[in-house]
Write a protein that holds these residues in place. Structure first.
Motif, PDB file in Angstrom:
ATOM      1  N   GLN A  31     -11.174   3.677  -2.956  1.00  0.00           N
ATOM      2  CA  GLN A  31     -12.349   3.130  -2.261  1.00  0.00           C
ATOM      3  C   GLN A  31     -12.445   1.709  -1.738  1.00  0.00           C
ATOM      4  O   GLN A  31     -12.703   1.587  -0.538  1.00  0.00           O
ATOM      5  N   LEU A  32     -11.844   0.894  -2.500  1.00  0.00           N
ATOM      6  CA  LEU A  32     -11.743  -0.431  -2.221  1.00  0.00           C
ATOM      7  C   LEU A  32     -10.892  -0.576  -0.911  1.00  0.00           C
ATOM      8  O   LEU A  32     -11.097  -1.317   0.122  1.00  0.00           O
ATOM      9  N   ALA A  34      -9.879   1.620   1.053  1.00  0.00           N
ATOM     10  CA  ALA A  34     -10.427   2.077   2.485  1.00  0.00           C
ATOM     11  C   ALA A  34     -11.157   1.083   3.259  1.00  0.00           C
ATOM     12  O   ALA A  34     -11.361   1.206   4.433  1.00  0.00           O
ATOM     13  N   ARG A  35     -12.031   0.290   2.258  1.00  0.00           N
ATOM     14  CA  ARG A  35     -12.922  -0.680   3.073  1.00  0.00           C
ATOM     15  C   ARG A  35     -12.133  -2.064   3.030  1.00  0.00           C
ATOM     16  O   ARG A  35     -13.264  -3.147   3.315  1.00  0.00           O
ATOM     17  N   SER A  36     -11.199  -2.346   2.923  1.00  0.00           N
ATOM     18  CA  SER A  36     -10.268  -3.647   2.690  1.00  0.00           C
ATOM     19  C   SER A  36     -10.397  -4.421   4.267  1.00  0.00           C
ATOM     20  O   SER A  36     -10.430  -5.491   4.430  1.00  0.00           O
ATOM     21  N   ASP A  37     -10.638  -3.397   5.378  1.00  0.00           N
ATOM     22  CA  ASP A  37     -10.855  -4.184   6.765  1.00  0.00           C
ATOM     23  C   ASP A  37     -12.359  -4.462   6.836  1.00  0.00           C
ATOM     24  O   ASP A  37     -12.719  -4.847   7.877  1.00  0.00           O
ATOM     25  N   GLY A  38     -13.063  -4.060   5.891  1.00  0.00           N
ATOM     26  CA  GLY A  38     -14.484  -4.337   6.033  1.00  0.00           C
ATOM     27  C   GLY A  38     -15.485  -3.162   6.738  1.00  0.00           C
ATOM     28  O   GLY A  38     -16.313  -3.280   6.769  1.00  0.00           O
ATOM     29  N   SER A  39     -14.677  -2.190   7.004  1.00  0.00           N
ATOM     30  CA  SER A  39     -15.341  -0.958   7.672  1.00  0.00           C
ATOM     31  C   SER A  39     -16.148  -0.220   6.476  1.00  0.00           C
ATOM     32  O   SER A  39     -15.454  -0.304   5.391  1.00  0.00           O
ATOM     33  N   SER A  42     -21.734  -2.476   4.271  1.00  0.00           N
ATOM     34  CA  SER A  42     -22.852  -3.194   5.235  1.00  0.00           C
ATOM     35  C   SER A  42     -23.308  -4.349   4.390  1.00  0.00           C
ATOM     36  O   SER A  42     -23.010  -4.336   3.140  1.00  0.00           O
ATOM     37  N   GLY A  43     -24.049  -5.176   5.013  1.00  0.00           N
ATOM     38  CA  GLY A  43     -24.395  -6.280   4.262  1.00  0.00           C
ATOM     39  C   GLY A  43     -24.055  -7.756   4.795  1.00  0.00           C
ATOM     40  O   GLY A  43     -23.342  -7.770   6.059  1.00  0.00           O
ATOM     41  N   ASP A  44     -24.030  -8.650   4.006  1.00  0.00           N
ATOM     42  CA  ASP A  44     -23.462 -10.188   4.388  1.00  0.00           C
ATOM     43  C   ASP A  44     -22.322 -10.132   4.861  1.00  0.00           C
ATOM     44  O   ASP A  44     -21.287  -9.549   3.957  1.00  0.00           O
ATOM     45  N   PRO A  45     -21.808 -10.516   6.137  1.00  0.00           N
ATOM     46  CA  PRO A  45     -20.489 -10.692   6.498  1.00  0.00           C
ATOM     47  C   PRO A  45     -19.612 -11.369   5.552  1.00  0.00           C
ATOM     48  O   PRO A  45     -18.286 -11.126   5.539  1.00  0.00           O
ATOM     49  N   VAL A  46     -19.943 -12.302   4.969  1.00  0.00           N
ATOM     50  CA  VAL A  46     -19.364 -13.345   4.037  1.00  0.00           C
ATOM     51  C   VAL A  46     -18.916 -12.402   2.742  1.00  0.00           C
ATOM     52  O   VAL A  46     -17.596 -12.258   2.296  1.00  0.00           O
ATOM     53  N   VAL A  47     -19.793 -11.430   2.280  1.00  0.00           N
ATOM     54  CA  VAL A  47     -19.456 -10.653   1.192  1.00  0.00           C
ATOM     55  C   VAL A  47     -18.387  -9.677   1.580  1.00  0.00           C
ATOM     56  O   VAL A  47     -17.379  -9.236   0.932  1.00  0.00           O
ATOM     57  N   VAL A  48     -18.728  -9.095   2.778  1.00  0.00           N
ATOM     58  CA  VAL A  48     -17.671  -8.161   3.143  1.00  0.00           C
ATOM     59  C   VAL A  48     -16.320  -8.392   3.565  1.00  0.00           C
ATOM     60  O   VAL A  48     -15.277  -7.818   3.106  1.00  0.00           O
ATOM     61  N   ARG A  49     -15.991  -9.740   3.954  1.00  0.00           N
ATOM     62  CA  ARG A  49     -14.978 -10.326   4.248  1.00  0.00           C
ATOM     63  C   ARG A  49     -14.259 -10.775   2.373  1.00  0.00           C
ATOM     64  O   ARG A  49     -13.006 -10.593   2.489  1.00  0.00           O
ATOM     65  N   ALA A  50     -15.059 -11.246   1.752  1.00  0.00           N
ATOM     66  CA  ALA A  50     -14.704 -11.363   0.375  1.00  0.00           C
ATOM     67  C   ALA A  50     -14.046 -10.191  -0.381  1.00  0.00           C
ATOM     68  O   ALA A  50     -13.127 -10.422  -0.900  1.00  0.00           O
ATOM     69  N   ILE A  51     -14.850  -8.982  -0.232  1.00  0.00           N
ATOM     70  CA  ILE A  51     -14.360  -7.834  -0.934  1.00  0.00           C
ATOM     71  C   ILE A  51     -13.207  -7.418  -0.154  1.00  0.00           C
ATOM     72  O   ILE A  51     -12.177  -6.993  -0.812  1.00  0.00           O
ATOM     73  N   ALA A  52     -12.981  -7.664   1.215  1.00  0.00           N
ATOM     74  CA  ALA A  52     -11.817  -7.091   1.962  1.00  0.00           C
ATOM     75  C   ALA A  52     -10.522  -8.189   1.463  1.00  0.00           C
ATOM     76  O   ALA A  52      -9.468  -7.568   1.334  1.00  0.00           O
ATOM     77  N   GLY A  53     -10.804  -9.491   1.458  1.00  0.00           N
ATOM     78  CA  GLY A  53      -9.748 -10.319   1.010  1.00  0.00           C
ATOM     79  C   GLY A  53      -9.252 -10.100  -0.465  1.00  0.00           C
ATOM     80  O   GLY A  53      -8.260 -10.460  -0.827  1.00  0.00           O
ATOM     81  N   PHE A  54     -10.235  -9.775  -1.383  1.00  0.00           N
ATOM     82  CA  PHE A  54      -9.915  -9.593  -2.827  1.00  0.00           C
ATOM     83  C   PHE A  54      -8.937  -8.368  -2.761  1.00  0.00           C
ATOM     84  O   PHE A  54      -7.948  -8.464  -3.526  1.00  0.00           O
ATOM     85  N   VAL A  56      -6.844  -7.232  -0.432  1.00  0.00           N
ATOM     86  CA  VAL A  56      -5.502  -7.921   0.119  1.00  0.00           C
ATOM     87  C   VAL A  56      -4.712  -8.661  -0.955  1.00  0.00           C
ATOM     88  O   VAL A  56      -3.408  -8.559  -1.098  1.00  0.00           O
ATOM     89  N   LEU A  57      -5.560  -9.748  -1.649  1.00  0.00           N
ATOM     90  CA  LEU A  57      -4.814 -10.554  -2.636  1.00  0.00           C
ATOM     91  C   LEU A  57      -4.323  -9.897  -3.843  1.00  0.00           C
ATOM     92  O   LEU A  57      -3.303 -10.245  -4.329  1.00  0.00           O
TER      93      LEU A  57
END
Length: 102
Positions: A31-32, A34-39, A42-54, A56-57
């Protein structure tokens, strides 16, 4: 004979529980991923990028941990099976020896 006593039913139950937890972890990772690109998040774009970046790392590490967990479960199952078979063989050999059949 050793002082260890392995109870196959309890060992099987423990391995099955570990397998279920591994499946749940795998599903959460998918699930994570599938959402690594932020798609789909919803919510704060900073949080979305943080989850996607997590993801990837840590993707390679998470995959490695999952592979190690699967190998550990498989190895434990094989070890318990071998232990039980050897224990039964030793008991049968001892019984034959005790009966003078050897």
């Amino acid at each position: 004979m050793t002082g260890y006593r392995i109870i196959p039913d309890l060992t099987d139950k423990t391995l099955r529980q570990a397998g279920k937890h591994a499946e749940q972890l795998h599903a959460a990772a998918q699930q994570l991923a599938a959402r690594s690109d932020g798609s789909g998040i919803s919510g704060d774009p900073v949080v979305v990028r943080a989850i996607a970046g997590f993801y990837v790392l840590h993707e390679q590490r998470a995959r490695g941990l999952a592979a190690h967990a699967n190998k550990a479960i498989d190895g434990t199952e094989q070890a318990v099976r071998a232990y039980d078979e050897a224990d039964e063989k030793m008991a049968a050999d001892q019984q034959r020896f005790g009966n003078g059949a050897v």
